[in-house]
Design an enzyme around this catalytic site. Structure first.
Site, short mmCIF file in Angstrom:
data_model
loop_
_atom_site.label_atom_id
_atom_site.label_comp_id
_atom_site.label_asym_id
_atom_site.label_seq_id
_atom_site.Cartn_x
_atom_site.Cartn_y
_atom_site.Cartn_z
N ASP A 76 0.89 -1.18 0.00
CA ASP A 76 0.00 0.00 0.00
C ASP A 76 0.92 1.21 0.00
O ASP A 76 1.41 1.62 1.05
CB ASP A 76 -0.90 -0.02 1.25
CG ASP A 76 -1.75 1.24 1.38
OD1 ASP A 76 -1.72 2.09 0.47
OD2 ASP A 76 -2.45 1.38 2.40
N TRP A 101 5.82 -3.44 7.79
CA TRP A 101 4.67 -4.37 7.73
C TRP A 101 5.11 -5.56 6.89
O TRP A 101 5.87 -5.42 5.93
CB TRP A 101 3.48 -3.61 7.15
CG TRP A 101 2.60 -4.30 6.15
CD1 TRP A 101 2.61 -4.13 4.81
CD2 TRP A 101 1.54 -5.22 6.45
NE1 TRP A 101 1.64 -4.89 4.24
CE2 TRP A 101 0.96 -5.56 5.22
CE3 TRP A 101 1.04 -5.77 7.62
CZ2 TRP A 101 -0.10 -6.45 5.14
CZ3 TRP A 101 -0.02 -6.66 7.52
CH2 TRP A 101 -0.59 -6.98 6.30
N ASP A 120 9.01 1.38 4.54
CA ASP A 120 8.79 2.70 3.92
C ASP A 120 10.12 3.43 3.74
O ASP A 120 11.05 3.25 4.53
CB ASP A 120 7.83 3.53 4.78
CG ASP A 120 6.41 2.98 4.72
OD1 ASP A 120 6.09 2.26 3.75
OD2 ASP A 120 5.62 3.27 5.64
N TRP A 152 5.20 4.01 8.38
CA TRP A 152 6.26 3.45 9.22
C TRP A 152 7.47 4.38 9.33
O TRP A 152 8.49 4.00 9.90
CB TRP A 152 6.70 2.07 8.70
CG TRP A 152 5.61 1.05 8.80
CD1 TRP A 152 4.91 0.52 7.79
CD2 TRP A 152 5.11 0.45 9.99
NE1 TRP A 152 3.97 -0.38 8.26
CE2 TRP A 152 4.09 -0.44 9.62
CE3 TRP A 152 5.41 0.58 11.36
CZ2 TRP A 152 3.37 -1.19 10.54
CZ3 TRP A 152 4.69 -0.18 12.28
CH2 TRP A 152 3.69 -1.04 11.86
N TYR A 161 6.83 10.52 4.42
CA TYR A 161 6.81 9.26 3.65
C TYR A 161 7.03 9.54 2.16
O TYR A 161 6.42 10.45 1.59
CB TYR A 161 5.46 8.56 3.84
CG TYR A 161 5.22 7.44 2.84
CD1 TYR A 161 5.83 6.21 3.00
CD2 TYR A 161 4.40 7.64 1.73
CE1 TYR A 161 5.64 5.19 2.07
CE2 TYR A 161 4.19 6.63 0.80
CZ TYR A 161 4.82 5.41 0.98
OH TYR A 161 4.64 4.41 0.06
N THR A 164 7.75 2.87 -0.93
CA THR A 164 7.89 1.62 -0.16
C THR A 164 8.69 0.59 -0.96
O THR A 164 8.50 0.45 -2.18
CB THR A 164 6.49 1.05 0.17
OG1 THR A 164 5.73 2.06 0.84
CG2 THR A 164 6.56 -0.18 1.06
N1 ABN Z 1 3.16 2.16 4.63
C1 ABN Z 1 2.69 2.95 3.59
C2 ABN Z 1 1.91 4.14 4.08
C3 ABN Z 1 2.58 5.33 4.29
C4 ABN Z 1 1.87 6.43 4.72
C5 ABN Z 1 0.52 6.32 4.95
C6 ABN Z 1 -0.12 5.14 4.72
C7 ABN Z 1 0.58 4.03 4.28
#
Ligand code: ABN
Length: 173
Positions: A76, A101, A120, A152, A161, A164
């Site tokens: 995700d 995760w 991440d 994360w 962020y 990923t």
């Molecule tokens: N782990 C991915 C993510 C990052 C920021 C917000 C939601 C999901």
């Protein structure tokens, strides 16, 4: 009559000498090599050659910039491979989160299930390339340890962020 007989054998002897001499051999070899060099290369799709243990790179399951890539079954986020990194390397200028995760994905190349860690990449704003939201095995966010919908990025690089990565950390025996 004798002279025609002589001429015939003289001619055969010359031909034999030409084809069996070192110069004749080298000349024939040169011509052959020149011919091979002039031939167009066969249209081999090198990009389609997959790494051992990986699906065919020309298919979405083998292309690490495609959301259908086998390792992204529980991803995700933005695919790091579309942002300057690759499936297991964060883009330059970002730092990998030490916590992550974890999901389980089946590799179609060998039919085995692999444990994949979704770390991440942090410290640089959203990559905004190749958003992928497959979520196999994902649980609602109130089960924090079972949800992929968590940022994360909470280490040294800060909470921003970027993307990923999907790192294989184990295989089903
Ligand atoms: N782990 C991915 C993510 C990052 C920021 C917000 C939601 C999901």
């Amino acid at each position: 009559m004798k002279s025609r007989f002589d001429a015939f054998f003289k001619q055969r002897a010359r031909e034999l000498a030409r084809f069996t001499s070192r110069r004749g051999f080298l000349s024939a070899l040169g011509t052959t090599l020149l011919g091979i060099g002039a031939m167009p290369l066969l249209p081999i799709a090198r990009a389609a050659m997959s790494k051992p243990g990986e699906p065919d790179a020309s298919t979405p399951q083998g292309d690490d910039t495609a959301c259908e890539y086998w390792r992204y079954c529980a991803l995700d986020g933005f695919i790091a491979a579309c942002c300057g990194g690759d499936a297991h390397t964060c883009p330059p200028g970002t730092e990998m989160s030490p916590v992550a995760w974890v999901g389980t994905c089946r590799n179609p190349a060998d039919g085995k299930n692999y444990v994949v860690s979704y770390n991440d990449c942090c410290g640089k704003t959203f990559c905004q390339q190749c958003f992928c939201n497959r979520n196999e095995g994902d649980r609602p966010v109130y089960y924090a340890s079972k949800s992929n919908d968590v940022n994360w990025c909470m280490g040294r690089a800060g909470i921003v962020y970027n993307s990923t990565v999907s790192i294989v950390i184990g295989v089903e025996p």
